[in-house]
Scaffold this motif. Structure first.
Motif, mmCIF file in Angstrom:
data_model
loop_
_atom_site.group_PDB
_atom_site.id
_atom_site.type_symbol
_atom_site.label_atom_id
_atom_site.label_comp_id
_atom_site.label_asym_id
_atom_site.label_seq_id
_atom_site.Cartn_x
_atom_site.Cartn_y
_atom_site.Cartn_z
ATOM 1 N N LEU A 1 9.564 24.602 -5.573
ATOM 2 C CA LEU A 1 9.919 25.172 -6.879
ATOM 3 C C LEU A 1 8.685 25.324 -7.765
ATOM 4 O O LEU A 1 8.637 26.191 -8.640
ATOM 5 N N ARG A 2 7.667 24.496 -7.530
ATOM 6 C CA ARG A 2 6.464 24.525 -8.372
ATOM 7 C C ARG A 2 5.450 25.554 -7.891
ATOM 8 O O ARG A 2 4.546 25.924 -8.650
ATOM 9 N N VAL A 3 5.549 25.968 -6.621
ATOM 10 C CA VAL A 3 4.518 26.864 -6.073
ATOM 11 C C VAL A 3 5.092 28.225 -5.653
ATOM 12 O O VAL A 3 4.477 28.974 -4.921
ATOM 13 N N ARG B 1 3.245 9.867 -2.598
ATOM 14 C CA ARG B 1 2.401 10.131 -1.428
ATOM 15 C C ARG B 1 2.903 11.315 -0.606
ATOM 16 O O ARG B 1 2.121 12.165 -0.171
ATOM 17 N N THR B 2 4.234 11.361 -0.417
ATOM 18 C CA THR B 2 4.808 12.452 0.395
ATOM 19 C C THR B 2 4.499 13.809 -0.227
ATOM 20 O O THR B 2 4.032 14.734 0.451
ATOM 21 N N GLN B 3 4.736 13.931 -1.548
ATOM 22 C CA GLN B 3 4.509 15.224 -2.197
ATOM 23 C C GLN B 3 3.029 15.571 -2.256
ATOM 24 O O GLN B 3 2.660 16.741 -2.162
ATOM 25 N N ALA B 4 2.188 14.567 -2.396
ATOM 26 C CA ALA B 4 0.735 14.821 -2.398
ATOM 27 C C ALA B 4 0.299 15.384 -1.049
ATOM 28 O O ALA B 4 -0.501 16.332 -0.971
ATOM 29 N N GLU B 5 0.860 14.817 0.043
ATOM 30 C CA GLU B 5 0.539 15.319 1.389
ATOM 31 C C GLU B 5 1.070 16.741 1.567
ATOM 32 O O GLU B 5 0.415 17.598 2.163
ATOM 33 N N ALA C 1 6.442 24.814 8.613
ATOM 34 C CA ALA C 1 7.571 23.939 8.955
ATOM 35 C C ALA C 1 7.354 22.503 8.481
ATOM 36 O O ALA C 1 8.315 21.761 8.277
ATOM 37 N N GLU C 2 6.094 22.094 8.308
ATOM 38 C CA GLU C 2 5.843 20.671 7.989
ATOM 39 C C GLU C 2 6.248 20.310 6.552
ATOM 40 O O GLU C 2 6.331 19.129 6.220
ATOM 41 N N VAL C 3 6.457 21.317 5.692
ATOM 42 C CA VAL C 3 6.981 21.033 4.353
ATOM 43 C C VAL C 3 8.455 21.446 4.344
ATOM 44 O O VAL C 3 8.766 22.626 4.486
ATOM 45 N N PRO C 4 9.373 20.480 4.216
ATOM 46 C CA PRO C 4 10.803 20.799 4.334
ATOM 47 C C PRO C 4 11.236 21.868 3.339
ATOM 48 O O PRO C 4 10.682 21.976 2.241
ATOM 49 N N GLU C 5 12.246 22.644 3.761
ATOM 50 C CA GLU C 5 12.713 23.755 2.927
ATOM 51 C C GLU C 5 13.238 23.265 1.578
ATOM 52 O O GLU C 5 13.168 23.972 0.585
ATOM 53 N N ASP C 6 13.771 22.018 1.555
ATOM 54 C CA ASP C 6 14.347 21.517 0.306
ATOM 55 C C ASP C 6 13.367 20.672 -0.508
ATOM 56 O O ASP C 6 13.754 20.002 -1.458
ATOM 57 N N SER C 7 12.078 20.696 -0.152
ATOM 58 C CA SER C 7 11.095 19.938 -0.927
ATOM 59 C C SER C 7 11.026 20.478 -2.356
ATOM 60 O O SER C 7 10.889 21.691 -2.560
ATOM 61 N N GLN D 1 -1.888 26.472 -10.782
ATOM 62 C CA GLN D 1 -1.450 25.686 -11.952
ATOM 63 C C GLN D 1 -1.081 24.259 -11.555
ATOM 64 O O GLN D 1 -1.456 23.300 -12.220
ATOM 65 N N THR D 2 -0.329 24.140 -10.446
ATOM 66 C CA THR D 2 0.132 22.821 -9.994
ATOM 67 C C THR D 2 -1.057 21.937 -9.631
ATOM 68 O O THR D 2 -1.083 20.745 -9.962
ATOM 69 N N VAL D 3 -2.053 22.517 -8.964
ATOM 70 C CA VAL D 3 -3.255 21.751 -8.593
ATOM 71 C C VAL D 3 -4.022 21.344 -9.852
ATOM 72 O O VAL D 3 -4.466 20.198 -9.999
ATOM 73 N N ARG D 4 -4.168 22.277 -10.805
ATOM 74 C CA ARG D 4 -4.914 22.002 -12.045
ATOM 75 C C ARG D 4 -4.245 20.922 -12.895
ATOM 76 O O ARG D 4 -4.910 20.104 -13.514
ATOM 77 N N GLU D 5 -2.887 20.972 -12.951
ATOM 78 C CA GLU D 5 -2.169 19.987 -13.768
ATOM 79 C C GLU D 5 -2.417 18.573 -13.279
ATOM 80 O O GLU D 5 -2.338 17.620 -14.050
ATOM 81 N N GLY D 6 -2.706 18.448 -11.966
ATOM 82 C CA GLY D 6 -3.006 17.136 -11.402
ATOM 83 C C GLY D 6 -1.889 16.131 -11.644
ATOM 84 O O GLY D 6 -2.129 14.964 -11.941
ATOM 85 N N ALA D 7 -0.639 16.605 -11.542
ATOM 86 C CA ALA D 7 0.506 15.715 -11.772
ATOM 87 C C ALA D 7 0.466 14.540 -10.796
ATOM 88 O O ALA D 7 -0.072 14.647 -9.692
ATOM 89 N N SER D 8 1.040 13.423 -11.220
ATOM 90 C CA SER D 8 1.018 12.228 -10.345
ATOM 91 C C SER D 8 2.165 12.320 -9.343
ATOM 92 O O SER D 8 3.281 11.893 -9.614
ATOM 93 N N PHE D 9 1.876 12.926 -8.204
ATOM 94 C CA PHE D 9 2.871 13.052 -7.147
ATOM 95 C C PHE D 9 2.920 11.770 -6.322
ATOM 96 O O PHE D 9 1.917 11.065 -6.204
#
Length: 651
Positions: free
Chosen positions: A165-167, A130-134, A155-161, A120-128
């Protein structure tokens, strides 16, 4: 069933652990605990086992659990400890015992990638940004290769990102068997493995979510166990309070509103029907938060109701939530998602009514404020009754273990909080030689902790200790205000790197502290426990004040009043015992290994000026005490300890 002597022998000097594991140290205390755990499991008893640091309690309960032939649930305090137990300790014990049994690791659903919500998150194509897009790209790549879907792997995506919540899913927004990704669902796979396992490793949050609330839908997995082993059991009283509470938060309402709008996609006429009431609900949440802004960050519910506009704001919120629930009911048949959102809205409306309307003497009603939100709670005054009922439903053995459960050798406080009637108890001292390895320094001349410049005086008293130890220290504070003030005072006065809680994630601060070799780490609540720094990097632990619970806690206030009405001195009957256990946790950071040497600095003068100070001192490991800073300097100038026997070992 292996008899009791065999359990002791397995962990003894001639047993398979000593033969097969390098650096394994046979310990009589470990063997005694293993026998006690085995006995409790065989007789379906309740056991409280306090095992000092270095006892090797993990093996002491894993060995009898794995040999019992029964289904066992092991619960730990944190997800990090859960992983350590499952990936490090369990395989070693199973290998040595040659045990052929199925084990499983199970966490709450928020720890597992939800393939539907990722899609769903990928399909919505929200404007993230740069950090969130990566981060999203990293999650997508990982999703293709992970077997477990456990976010701890990435580990490369911080626990508090916020992206997590979206995935990930919640019990509310999971589509269950209607989900197009159901056959590949990581939560379903983890549950299935847990259902089939002989030994399941969970954490306290999940255990209570399931047993107390049935909210994770794991009801078919955890029941049927013949034994529950709770490690880090000193955390249970506070956690139980959270799980037996009725709670409602601004965040839950906001997420409900967002999900209701998301479900309108592709459903004719839905957006026209729902947009206005959803926006009205969001507006009411924001308005209520602004109304509450001048209040303290937490307090009893009656203080909230006295605030101008608060009662009207709660009433409006309830009305808008009820009308949105009715509208969602009319759409519930149109999609599985709408049915889900309607059920959530109905549940939240009922919860809000219950918190606002009910005036039960058994509950404490209170509120919390966050920078952008709020939460309303109704917490049971007495947790003993629901905890007792929960245990009785399981018809199982319950084993509670930790390094910090007693107060001056007595378990009454812990047992009373949990409603443990006539439990078996066992107290095992640490095998470490505190008389040789440690020194307790209590600086002379410090004022009462309530004086305005107390933190300045503490830092003045501690600087000579830091000079003697060349840094290598934890400074533990009972408040964030004192921590920030200490950081200001030390910044220009010490040559060692400072690591201040809040300036980076906890795990990063600890890694950098260890690597620095001479760092000074300043921490509050979360650094008092669960932190393990063995070796030379940590040689001093400073505790600024006795860790009495904050007097502004409305649940604590109500409990203390109830104790007073029952004829029990609330200070000696609750506040002191709770603070003793917290102090033991903080002091326990110092000696983590047979090679460690260190100084515990206790700054609070009430330890010697007040009668209750003896309870604190008598609850700590027996070590030499001094008021002379020259003794500290001599301690650090002395040669390091000779290589002890037995050799160091986790066990």
């Amino acid at each position: 069933m292996t008899d009791q002597d065999d359990i002791g022998a397995l962990l003894g000097a001639d047993g398979p652990f000593a033969r097969e594991l390098p650096n394994f140290a046979p310990r009589l205390a470990q063997q005694a605990m293993a026998r006690a755990v085995q006995h409790a499991m065989a007789e379906c008893e309740t056991l409280i086992a306090e095992a000092g640091t270095g006892t090797g309690k993990t093996y002491a309960y894993l060995v009898p659990a794995m040999l019992s032939g029964e289904r066992v649930i092991v619960s730990t305090g944190t997800k990090a400890l859960q992983d350590q137990l499952f990936f490090r300790d369990l395989p070693k014990v199973r290998s040595v015992l040659g045990a052929r049994l199925k084990t499983a690791l199970l966490k709450g659903r928020a720890n597992y990638l939800c393939l539907y919500r990722l899609d769903q998150t990928v399909r919505e194509g929200a404007s993230f940004d740069r950090t969130q897009a990566e981060q999203l790209a990293a999650i997508r790549a990982w999703s293709a290769r992970t077997r477990r879907g456990d976010r701890m792997e990435l580990a490369e995506v911080p626990e508090d990102s916020p992206l997590w919540l979206r995935v990930t899913s919640t019990p509310e927004n999971c589509l269950g068997v209607e989900c197009p990704f159901y056959d590949d669902c990581h939560v379903v796979t983890a549950r299935r493995e847990a259902q089939e396992a002989d030994l399941v490793v969970v954490n306290h949050h999940l255990l209570f979510a399931d047993l107390a609330l049935k909210q994770e839908g794991f009801g078919e997995i955890l029941p049927g166990a013949q034994a529950f082993i709770l490690d880090e059991a000193h955390q249970i009283p506070e956690l139980a309070g959270q799980f037996f509470s009725q709670s409602l938060s601004a965040r839950q309402l906001t997420e409900l509103a967002q999900d209701a709008l998301s479900e309108c996609n592709g459903i004719t006429g839905a957006i026209g029907l729902l947009l206005e009431p959803v926006e009205a609900l969001q507006g009411a949440v924001r308005k209520l938060r602004l109304t509450l802004d001048p209040l303290p960050t937490r307090g009893p519910f009656h203080e909230l109701l006295q605030r101008d506009g608060a009662q009207a704001g709660l009433h409006d919120l309830g009305e808008l939530l009820a009308s949105l629930t009715d509208l969602l009911a009319s759409q519930a048949e149109r999609s599985r998602g709408f049915m889900n959102v309607h059920e959530r809205a109905a549940s939240l409306a009922e919860r809000l009514d219950r918190i606002i309307e009910e005036h039960s003497e058994k509950d404490v009603r209170w509120y919390e404020l966050f920078p952008r939100g709020f939460a309303l709670h109704a917490t049971p005054l007495d947790l003993a009754a629901p905890l007792r009922a929960m245990r009785e439903r399981t018809h199982a053995a319950w084993i509670h273990t930790s390094a910090t459960l007693s107060v001056a050798g007595h378990f009454d406080h812990f047992a009373r909080q949990l409603g443990l009637d006539d439990p078996q108890t066992l107290s095992l001292e640490s095998p470490f030689d505190y008389a040789q390895q440690a020194l307790c320094y209590m600086p002379d001349g410090l004022p009462d902790p309530s004086v305005r410049d107390y933190t300045e005086r503490v830092i003045d008293a501690v600087l000579p200790v830091l000079q003697a130890s060349n840094g290598r220290a934890f400074l533990l504070f009972t408040s964030h205000r004192a921590l920030r003030r200490a950081a200001e005072l030390l910044t220009d006065r010490v040559p060692w790197p400072l690591f201040v809680q809040g300036s980076a994630p906890r795990h990063q601060l600890l890694e950098e502290f260890r690597a620095s070799g001479h760092g000074v780490l300043l921490g509050a609540a979360s650094f008092w426990e669960g932190v393990d720094v063995a070796g030379d990097a940590l040689s001093v632990v400073v505790i600024d004040k006795l860790p009495f619970a904050a007097p502004d806690d409305p649940v604590l206030q109500a409990r203390l009043e109830a104790l007073e009405q029952a004829g029990i001195n609330p200070f000696m009957g609750w506040q002191v015992p709770s603070a003793v256990i917290a102090l033991k946790q903080g002091a326990g950071r110092l000696i983590r290994d047979v090679y460690d040497r260190g100084v515990l600095v206790l700054c609070d003068p009430r330890l010697t000026s007040k009668g209750y100070g003896k309870l604190f001192l008598n609850s700590l490991p027996a070590m030499p005490r001094t008021r002379d800073v020259e003794d500290v300097q001599r301690f650090f100038n002395r040669a390091t300890l000779p290589i002890p026997s037995p050799l160091r070992g986790k066990g």
